[in-house]
Each structure stands twice: as structure tokens, then as C-alpha cells.
Design an enzyme around this catalytic site. Structure first.
Site, mmCIF file in Angstrom:
data_model
loop_
_atom_site.group_PDB
_atom_site.id
_atom_site.type_symbol
_atom_site.label_atom_id
_atom_site.label_comp_id
_atom_site.label_asym_id
_atom_site.label_seq_id
_atom_site.Cartn_x
_atom_site.Cartn_y
_atom_site.Cartn_z
ATOM 1 N N GLY A 5 -2.463 33.243 0.558
ATOM 2 C CA GLY A 5 -1.510 33.065 -0.536
ATOM 3 C C GLY A 5 -0.604 31.909 -0.198
ATOM 4 O O GLY A 5 -0.906 31.107 0.691
ATOM 5 N N ALA A 6 0.523 31.824 -0.928
ATOM 6 C CA ALA A 6 1.415 30.681 -0.760
ATOM 7 C C ALA A 6 2.040 30.649 0.632
ATOM 8 O O ALA A 6 2.204 29.597 1.222
ATOM 9 C CB ALA A 6 2.494 30.719 -1.814
ATOM 10 N N GLY A 32 1.257 33.116 3.167
ATOM 11 C CA GLY A 32 0.635 34.002 4.125
ATOM 12 C C GLY A 32 -0.870 33.892 4.158
ATOM 13 O O GLY A 32 -1.506 33.467 3.192
ATOM 14 N N ILE A 78 -9.397 37.119 5.441
ATOM 15 C CA ILE A 78 -9.790 37.903 4.261
ATOM 16 C C ILE A 78 -8.903 37.638 3.049
ATOM 17 O O ILE A 78 -9.161 38.144 1.971
ATOM 18 C CB ILE A 78 -9.815 39.427 4.565
ATOM 19 C CG1 ILE A 78 -8.508 39.892 5.218
ATOM 20 C CG2 ILE A 78 -11.019 39.816 5.383
ATOM 21 C CD1 ILE A 78 -8.470 41.382 5.511
ATOM 22 N N VAL A 86 -4.229 36.324 5.522
ATOM 23 C CA VAL A 86 -4.545 37.683 5.969
ATOM 24 C C VAL A 86 -5.868 37.652 6.721
ATOM 25 O O VAL A 86 -6.839 37.036 6.254
ATOM 26 C CB VAL A 86 -4.631 38.656 4.771
ATOM 27 C CG1 VAL A 86 -4.814 40.087 5.257
ATOM 28 C CG2 VAL A 86 -3.384 38.569 3.893
ATOM 29 N N LYS A 116 -1.461 40.142 8.634
ATOM 30 C CA LYS A 116 -0.980 39.131 7.686
ATOM 31 C C LYS A 116 0.038 38.238 8.379
ATOM 32 O O LYS A 116 1.028 38.728 8.935
ATOM 33 C CB LYS A 116 -0.340 39.813 6.470
ATOM 34 C CG LYS A 116 0.186 38.814 5.437
ATOM 35 C CD LYS A 116 0.569 39.476 4.134
ATOM 36 C CE LYS A 116 1.040 38.436 3.126
ATOM 37 N NZ LYS A 116 1.313 39.002 1.808
ATOM 38 N N ASP A 126 4.439 42.270 -8.900
ATOM 39 C CA ASP A 126 3.145 41.579 -8.827
ATOM 40 C C ASP A 126 2.016 42.621 -8.801
ATOM 41 O O ASP A 126 1.097 42.526 -7.992
ATOM 42 C CB ASP A 126 3.101 40.680 -7.583
ATOM 43 C CG ASP A 126 1.999 39.625 -7.680
ATOM 44 O OD1 ASP A 126 1.449 39.426 -8.787
ATOM 45 O OD2 ASP A 126 1.691 39.004 -6.650
HETATM 46 N N1 ATP Z 1 -4.353 45.743 4.637
HETATM 47 C C1 ATP Z 1 -5.336 45.023 4.083
HETATM 48 N N2 ATP Z 1 -6.628 45.389 4.214
HETATM 49 C C2 ATP Z 1 -7.622 44.647 3.667
HETATM 50 N N3 ATP Z 1 -7.417 43.542 2.931
HETATM 51 C C3 ATP Z 1 -6.154 43.125 2.754
HETATM 52 C C4 ATP Z 1 -5.053 43.837 3.330
HETATM 53 N N4 ATP Z 1 -3.908 43.205 2.968
HETATM 54 C C5 ATP Z 1 -4.291 42.154 2.221
HETATM 55 N N5 ATP Z 1 -5.627 42.090 2.084
HETATM 56 C C6 ATP Z 1 -6.427 41.105 1.338
HETATM 57 O O1 ATP Z 1 -5.781 39.851 1.390
HETATM 58 C C7 ATP Z 1 -5.438 39.417 0.072
HETATM 59 C C8 ATP Z 1 -4.126 38.670 0.130
HETATM 60 O O2 ATP Z 1 -3.126 39.569 0.628
HETATM 61 P P1 ATP Z 1 -1.656 39.511 0.081
HETATM 62 O O3 ATP Z 1 -1.708 39.649 -1.412
HETATM 63 O O4 ATP Z 1 -0.820 40.451 0.844
HETATM 64 O O5 ATP Z 1 -1.291 38.014 0.484
HETATM 65 P P2 ATP Z 1 -0.527 36.892 -0.320
HETATM 66 O O6 ATP Z 1 -0.396 35.772 0.636
HETATM 67 O O7 ATP Z 1 0.722 37.431 -0.888
HETATM 68 O O8 ATP Z 1 -1.553 36.553 -1.461
HETATM 69 P P3 ATP Z 1 -1.246 36.205 -3.000
HETATM 70 O O9 ATP Z 1 -0.258 35.085 -2.998
HETATM 71 O O10 ATP Z 1 -2.620 35.840 -3.521
HETATM 72 O O11 ATP Z 1 -0.726 37.470 -3.637
HETATM 73 C C9 ATP Z 1 -5.391 40.697 -0.782
HETATM 74 O O12 ATP Z 1 -5.667 40.430 -2.125
HETATM 75 C C10 ATP Z 1 -6.487 41.520 -0.121
HETATM 76 O O13 ATP Z 1 -7.740 41.159 -0.651
#
Ligand code: ATP
Length: 447
Positions: free
Chosen positions: A19-20, A22, A16, A24, A39, A182
């Protein structure tokens, strides 16, 4: 490509987010059938903070996907991983976090976790490739809700509810010395009752000040001092930079524009590279020309989006002004909004009651409430469930290895029935997992 993989009792169903560092996933607990978000925070992270690294991030997330795919495949798509005691992560100091940077995001998240509007973390599961964060699953994020669903377009009270919750959770973070850095709609999730939940502490910092032009955050939401610091602005006398808290307040201002106008005012707050922002700096009233904002909202936005971070509005005043605002836009359904009563504000911001409930549910002791440590667990467990429960919470040592001698009773689980096959495989493998991981730094499953 990672669907049908399972980590302990969590079956991954679809990806779902990415990111860089991670990925999810949506996951279902095969025992309770509850939904979760898992995640995967990758280890071996190299620093990258700016939005301009977006392309790079896409490549990195593809690499992560492939690594995870092969990792799962080598274990027949089923991983059995020990979980780490959440308090031991939250307590990691700066030096330890430098050595294990993948824990930084989780440690920051856990430091502010007691607030009802922070995404709830249930477990942290450890593997040599990645650390898996098991969280509540929320079906919508604020971006989709504003833009695709137009969910806020006609409902001023709903805008106030979500915005006040965001102010409240940010104030909680700042009071605990955590600066998110952020804040954007994609990092705000919504439950079925339109309560907002803050996630993704990947860029958050404990530094009260950040250097000029540090470029941390996402371009639309980044404060000017982080992108193109005007020469007229001077940082603190000892040149430590600009307050991190004010950067979060700026991002909230852009979110208020998103909620009320379904627009972004500019691509980035850079005077040379963005014409609209350039005109805004010359005359903030340009906001009333480019956006359908009312005079009331304009005045509020002008106090949030101040070029000088030191003169930006405080979160307390921001909450008061939004509660009292009676016109968000100059025309249309948001041109008349009721001022909130004290009771309504209290109802919207779940407040202390919500925090106490969250603490009771998950039995985390917050930094200022150590007495929660002694809460007695009077739930009756069968002997197998007891060992499962104890194994589900294992300490980590500062260098990231798992300390098997120091087993904590962790999150209080409701009594549940484990299928026989699952039970025997899980318990056995978990034991060997912990032993092998601890002694060899590598995880060796034994079938
Ligand atoms: N607990 C959750 N429930 C539902 N969706 C989630 C949840 N946590 C994250 N997501 C979805 O996953 C996406 C990416 O999560 P997150 O921002 O924590 O990851 P990231 O790797 O840091 O991404 P980015 O680098 O784009 O910020 C979120 O924008 C959201 O749409």
C-alpha cells in the site's frame, strides 16, 4: 526481492500485499515454524487518503520496497529489533500520534483488538526506517474468495455468517470510538473455517464526524457524502460534517451486494460522474433491474444505502434483518435461504466467549478491564528464555524512542527450545540494539 530476509526469528518468505505506506510479507517463525504476516509500516508518512491517489501509492510502495531492500542489505539481511509493549502504543494520545503518525494505524488496531474478528497482532518491532507489525497469517481475503473462488455463490448461510461477523466487529469498533473508513473485501481476511477478520486500520479515525467530500476510503465502497455530497444534505447544526459510523455502514451495504451478487453496483457514489448511481438516486428500485436481488434484499439494501447518513439502518437492525432474510436473490441457489435461529446467530458471532479467550491468550488488558493486569504468569522459563522473553517487550516513549528502563513482561510465550547459535546471537544483539537505539536514535548492530 526481500525474501530470505529475517527479522528476529521471523523469516520473510514472500510479499503478499502493498500500500502507500506499508508492505505486507508472509513470514515463518524459524523456531516454531508457525506462519505470520509481517506488515512494515513506514515512518515519515505524508497524509494521503483518497482512492484517486492510487497511482501515487504504487510509486510510493516501489520506493518503500527499495528502501527496505537497502536497509536489510546493510545488515546482511538479518535485523534484530526490540519489540514495543502493545499497551503503551494503544494508550498513545492524539498529540503523541500526531508526532508519530506511523503508530496511528497500530494504535487504532490495538484499541479494538480484543474482538475475535479483528486480525490478531502478536508483536510490534521497532526500527528507525519502519515499524513491523507481526500478525496472524490468513491465507485468503474476502475479495479473492468472492470473485476468484466464487466461494459464496451457493451458500446463503455462509454469507450470513461472514456478514454477521463483520457487523459485530464494526459495532465493537464503533462502541470504542474507532471508525474504520476503509471497509472493503481486500481488508477482510478469512481463516480455514470461513471466519472473517478485519485488518488495515490505516485510514481509521477517532473522529465521530468527517467533513463533506473528505474522500477517505476506496471508491467502490465510499459513501456519497464522502465523495459528492448532495447539496440537499445538511451536516450537523454546528457544521461538523457527517457521522463516520454511517460511512462504514454504507460500505457494508456494498459488501452485502458483493457477497450475494458477485458484483459492484457502481464505480463510485457520485451523481455526476457515475450514471448508475445517478439513476439509483432518482429511483432506488433500479437496484432490482441491475442486480439479481430479491424483494427482501432490495428493501434491506434501500435501508442501508440511504443518501442521508442519519437515516441509515443501525448495525443492530442490520444484523436482525440479515439473520431473518429468507431470499437473497430472485432466482438461483441464493433464492432460498433459511432464517437463522438465535443459537446459529450466537454460534456465528463468536461473541464474548471469543473475546475472553483472545484476552486470555494474549494477556492484553482492554480499556475497560484493567484487572487483567494482575494475571500471574506461572509458566516456567529457563534463565535464558526469561531474558529473551523480557527483552521481547520494551516500552516506547511518546517521541518514538525506546525506553529500556521500563521493561515489561509481555505476551505469554509457550515454553520453547531456542537453537544455541540463535540464542546467543539474538540475546546479545538485542541488548546492544536497545541500548544503541535508545541513546542515539539509530540502530547499530554489533557482530
Ligand atoms: N494478516 C494478514 N494475513 C494475510 N494477508 C494479509 C494480512 N494482512 C494483510 N494482508 C494482505 O496484504 C494486503 C495489504 O494489507 P493492508 O491493507 O494492511 O496494507 P496497506 O498497505 O494498508 O494496503 P492498502 O493501501 O492497499 O489498503 C491485504 O489486502 C491482504 O491481502
Amino acid at each position: 526481492m526481500l525474501t530470505n530476509c529475517q527479522i528476529n526469528n521471523f523469516q520473510l518468505t514472500r510479499q503478499i500485499g502493498s500500500g502507500a505506506y506499508g508492505l505486507v510479507f508472509h513470514a515463518v517463525d524459524v523456531i516454531t515454524e508457525n506462519e505470520y504476516a509481517v506488515k512494515a509500516v513506514m515512518k515519515n508518512q505524508a497524509a494521503s487518503t483518497s482512492a484517486s491517489a492510487a497511482n501515487n501509492d504504487i510509486k510510493k510502495s516501489a520506493v518503500l520496497q527499495t528502501q527496505l531492500y537497502h536497509y536489510f542489505k546493510s545488515f546482511e539481511n538479518r535485523l534484530f529489533l526490540p519489540s514495543i509493549n502493545l499497551d503503551s502504543i494503544r494508550g498513545l494520545g492524539e498529540e503523541q500520534l500526531m508526532r508519530s503518525p506511523h503508530f496511528r494505524e497500530i494504535a487504532m488496531h490495538l484499541r479494538v483488538h480484543s474482538h475475535p474478528n479483528v486480525v490478531t497482532v502478536h508483536q510490534v518491532l521497532e526500527s528507525p526506517l519502519a515499524t513491523f507489525l507481526v500478525m496472524d497469517y490468513y491465507p485468503r481475503d474476502l475479495f479473492t474468495s468472492i470473485v476468484d473462488d466464487q466461494h459464496f455463490a451457493h451458500d446463503g448461510q455462509l454469507i450470513k455468517k461472514v456478514f454477521l461477523q463483520l457487523c459485530s466487529v464494526l459495532k465493537h469498533c464503533h462502541d470504542r470510538g474507532v471508525y474504520h473508513c476503509d471497509i472493503k473485501p481486500e481488508n477482510i481476511l478469512l481463516d480455514g473455517d470461513d471466519n472473517a477478520f478485519l485488518c488495515d486500520f490505516g485510514l481509521s479515525t477517532l473522529s465521530t464526524h468527517l467533513p463533506a467530500n473528505v474522500c477517505v476510503g476506496s471508491s467502490y465502497y465510499m459513501a456519497p457524502e464522502r465523495i459528492s455530497c448532495p447539496t440537499s444534505l445538511t451536516s450537523t447544526e454546528d457544521n461538523q460534517g457527517f457521522p463516520s459510523a454511517s460511512g462504514d455502514v454504507w460500505s457494508l451495504g456494498i459488501i452485502l451486494i458483493n457477497l450475494t451478487c458477485i458484483r459492484n453496483p457502481w464505480l463510485k457514489a457520485h451523481q455526476l460522474e457515475d450514471n448508475t448511481f445517478h439513476y439509483f438516486v432518482k429511483d432506488p428500485k433500479v437496484l432490482m433491474k441491475i442486480l439479481p436481488v430479491s424483494q427482501d434484499l432490495y428493501q434491506l439494501l434501500a435501508d442501508i444505502l440511504r443518501l442521508d447518513p442519519y437515516s441509515r439502518i443501525s448495525l443492530e437492525s442490520l444484523m436482525e434483518r440479515v439473520s431473518a432474510c429468507t431470499r437473497f436473490t430472485s432466482s438461483g441457489p441464493l433464492s432460498q435461504v433459511e432464517a437463522l435461529t438465535e443459537e446459529q446467530v450466537h454460534e456465528f458471532i463468536i461473541g464474548n466467549r471469543g473475546m475472553e479467550m483472545k484476552k486470555m491468550l494474549y494477556d492484553y488488558h482492554s480499556e475497560d478491564e484493567e484487572e487483567a493486569e494482575d494475571v500471574e504468569d506461572d509458566t516456567e522459563y529457563s534463565s535464558e528464555e526469561e531474558s529473551y522473553r523480557q527483552l521481547s517487550s520494551v516500552d516506547t516513549t511518546p517521541n518514538g524512542s525506546v525506553d529500556v528502563d521500563h521493561v515489561h513482561v509481555g505476551v505469554k510465550q509457550p515454553k520453547r527450545i531456542l537453537p544455541d547459535d540463535f540464542k546467543s546471537r539474538y540475546l546479545q544483539l538485542n541488548l546492544s540494539t536497545v541500548t544503541n537505539y535508545s541513546s542515539q536514535g539509530r540502530w547499530l548492530p554489533q557482530y
